[in-house]
Design a protein around this motif. Structure first.
Motif, PDB file in Angstrom:
ATOM      1  N   THR A  88       0.815  -1.216   0.000  1.00 33.94           N
ATOM      2  CA  THR A  88       0.000   0.000   0.000  1.00 33.94           C
ATOM      3  C   THR A  88       0.853   1.273   0.000  1.00 33.94           C
ATOM      4  N   THR A  90       0.092   5.343   0.198  1.00 35.45           N
ATOM      5  CA  THR A  90      -1.052   6.234   0.428  1.00 35.45           C
ATOM      6  C   THR A  90      -0.779   7.714   0.197  1.00 35.45           C
ATOM      7  N   GLN A  97      -6.112   5.821   0.103  1.00 35.25           N
ATOM      8  CA  GLN A  97      -5.998   4.948   1.290  1.00 35.25           C
ATOM      9  C   GLN A  97      -5.861   3.463   0.954  1.00 35.25           C
ATOM     10  N   ASN A  98      -6.435   3.018  -0.148  1.00 34.12           N
ATOM     11  CA  ASN A  98      -6.333   1.591  -0.482  1.00 34.12           C
ATOM     12  C   ASN A  98      -5.497   1.335  -1.734  1.00 34.12           C
TER      13      ASN A  98
END
Lengths: 491, 95
Positions: A88, A90, A97-98
């Protein structure tokens, strides 16, 4: 156990001679991180399982006497705006966020080729927009030297991770000082290379004519080692420089005899904290003792750099951040009436206040009727700032000045005044506008025990010279060896 | 340069950002302060100065049109908030 007192180069020796194993090293490191991280909050994501797997793989290679890379078994933290495949990324923004990148940034690919162990992704100001890491959409990172203070920013998580001994090495990005300023505030070494020296492929774009990936390390030799790995041409970045990369560690002990050091008077004027000024002046005296000559110079357009930067960087940011529309990746709003409404809601809910402020400022500066007054004007003054440096380097070999006008400030102290926050980058921004390389090295401490950093700037592609100059100082001093006292839950 | 609420609404629309009334008020003050600071650039006469976009010499970069393995369709779609088959799915575009 705290793994302080070791640099990456020293750990590499121990790993290669099989005095220690990478898997033990990583295991111990994560114990320390789990104990201390709740008080520091340097990471957005950690990847212990993957790091351990990689460590086991490298241990096997070493035992079997296979060829290993330059960073074999050395843990490294990566700023969370640098893409890592299947991990991930961000940008400290809710809007990503994902987001799981389907590819590695050039620098991450290089780390993996050289057998480094990525231990996690570090906190930053959302989209690298800030000077304190308070603008993160996830958490506030604390300065390891004083938990009530900011670590600087925007690469505050990477700087804190190295200062707190969570990692031997870390990567950050520097658009207006985001590597050098947090390095200064956390008492570690930070390099911003020449624009084009390190590929930006996979670095999530903020200000494309200014962004450059840089390093955080415990000392100057480690900085040379890490820069060696990430520097070089990459066909995937059209601004990547086709300039050969020298051996940065070779002759790093050359010294400074005969070196001409320029001291720009504008960098020692009003607004400079007294203790910072004294620490830098003491450092200059040491350089003179080592055989260098100090020359007074002037960079007359310095006072305009912050104004130029906030037009140029934000104009570029407003274009770069237009891609976050809730279609191909990232956050999308729940309900919407048609596509335009979906864009607006997605962006309003996904971006934090500082990011919105900068997108708006950038779009204003580029908008019809204002383009000439703002963007064009700023681009012209940018040329004057670069010309100041060109003229200075006719007379001197390098420029020395404070990295930040103040040591680490209190969390919340500047959060409500964007302009005041912008002015904390006054000594670092000019190098980005001119594209020249810079390093920040520890050069003292305030009475309250906060680190003070000094900046060394040189001509385009003179990283090797900067490292030699920085090492000459480090060799004679012990500021880089001091460690913050850190206590975790188990004491 | 003083900017008013109407200008803020105009830029917000260009930026595809929705603001509450309170946010508009805050931005009117903050952006006015920042732009007032930026006004200092007008102290300089730049009539004969060329604008500079890049700090190092840049040239157009050309390469041979060779086929390279692209990111797969599955990988390209995996981060999308909404998909349908092999497509990105979005709300109705044509009213």
């Amino acid at each position: 156990m705290r793994l302080s007192g070791h640099t990456a180069l020293q750990i590499r020796e121990k790993l290669l001679s099989r005095e220690i194993q990478a898997s033990d090293l990583v295991g111990q490191l994560f114990k320390w991180i789990k104990d201390i991280e709740p008080n520091v909050q340097a990471f957005i994501t950690t990847c212990e399982k993957e790091a351990l797997e990689k460590a086991v793989e490298i241990d096997k290679k070493i035992i079997n006497r296979q060829k290993v890379g330059l960073l074999a078994g050395i843990p490294i933290a990566v700023k969370d705006n640098i893409c890592t495949k299947n991990l991930t990324t961000t940008c400290a923004s809710k809007i990503l966020q994902n987001f799981i990148p389907p590819y590695d940034a050039f620098v991450v690919k290089r780390l993996k080729e050289e057998d480094a162990i990525i231990i996690g992704k570090t906190n930053l100001d959302e989209f690298a927009m800030g000077s304190s890491t308070e603008n993160s959409g996830y958490k506030i990172t604390r300065n390891p030297w004083n938990h009530e203070c900011v670590p600087g920013g925007s690469s505050g998580g990477s700087a804190a991770a190295v200062a707190a001994d969570f990692s031997f090495l870390a990567l950050g990005s520097d658009t207006g000082g985001s590597v050098r300023q947090p390095a200064a505030l956390c008492g570690v070494v930070g390099i911003k290379p020449t624009y084009g020296r390190v590929s930006r492929y996979g670095l999530i774009a903020f200000g494309s004519s200014l962004d450059q990936i840089g390093t955080f390390t415990k000392d100057v030799k480690d900085a040379a080692l890490l820069l060696q790995v990430i520097a070089g041409y990459d066909s995937y970045d059209s601004t990547s420089a086709q300039v050969s990369v020298p051996d940065y560690l070779q002759r790093i002990e050359s010294g400074v005899k005969g070196l001409r050091i320029g001291i720009p008077k504008e960098y020692f004027a009003g607004g400079l904290n007294t203790e910072v000024g004294v620490a830098v002046k003491d450092a200059l005296k040491l350089y003179e003792k080592l055989g260098a000559t100090v020359v007074d110079i002037s960079l007359p357009h310095t006072e305009y750099a912050v104004a130029v930067y906030y037009i140029v960087a934000n104009a570029e940011a407003s274009s770069n951040l237009a891609r976050y529309d809730g279609v191909k990746y990232g956050y999308r709003t729940g309900e919407s009436r048609g596509i335009i409404d979906m864009y607006c809601r997605t962006r309003s809910e996904g971006f934090g206040n500082e990011v919105k402020r900068r997108i708006m400022l950038g779009n204003y500066a580029l908008s019809s009727g204002y383009y000439d007054a703002y963007y064009m004007k700023a681009s012209k003054v940018r040329n004057l700032i670069k010309s100041d440096f060109d003229a200075a380097f006719e007379k001197v070999d390098c420029i020395m000045c404070p990295t930040s006008p103040v040591p680490a400030f209190k969390i919340g102290e500047r959060a409500n005044n964007p302009l005041e926050m912008y002015l904390s980058d006054i000594y670092t921004i000019p190098a980005n506008l001119a594209g020249i390389p810079g390093i920040s090295i520890p050069c003292g401490f305030s009475k309250t025990g906060l680190p003070i950093g000094m900046q060394i700037l040189a001509k385009h592609f003179e990283e090797k010279k900067i490292l030699q100059i920085a090492y000459a100082f480090e060799r004679e001093t012990d500021f880089h060896l001091k460690k913050p006292a850190l206590k975790g839950s188990t004491g | 340069m003083k900017i008013d609420k109407k200008t803020i609404e105009y830029i917000a629309n260009l930026s595809r950002i929705e603001l509450s009334n309170q946010e508009k008020e805050t931005f009117v003050h903050q952006l006015s302060d920042i732009l007032a600071y930026i006004e200092k650039l007008n102290q300089l006469n730049t009539q004969d100065i060329k604008p500079m976009a890049y700090s190092i010499n840049t040239t157009n970069v050309l390469r041979d049109d060779k086929l390279e393995p692209p990111i797969s369709r599955e990988d390209a779609l995996v981060n999308a908030p909404s998909t349908m088959g092999v497509f990105f799915k979005v709300p109705k575009v044509i009213e």
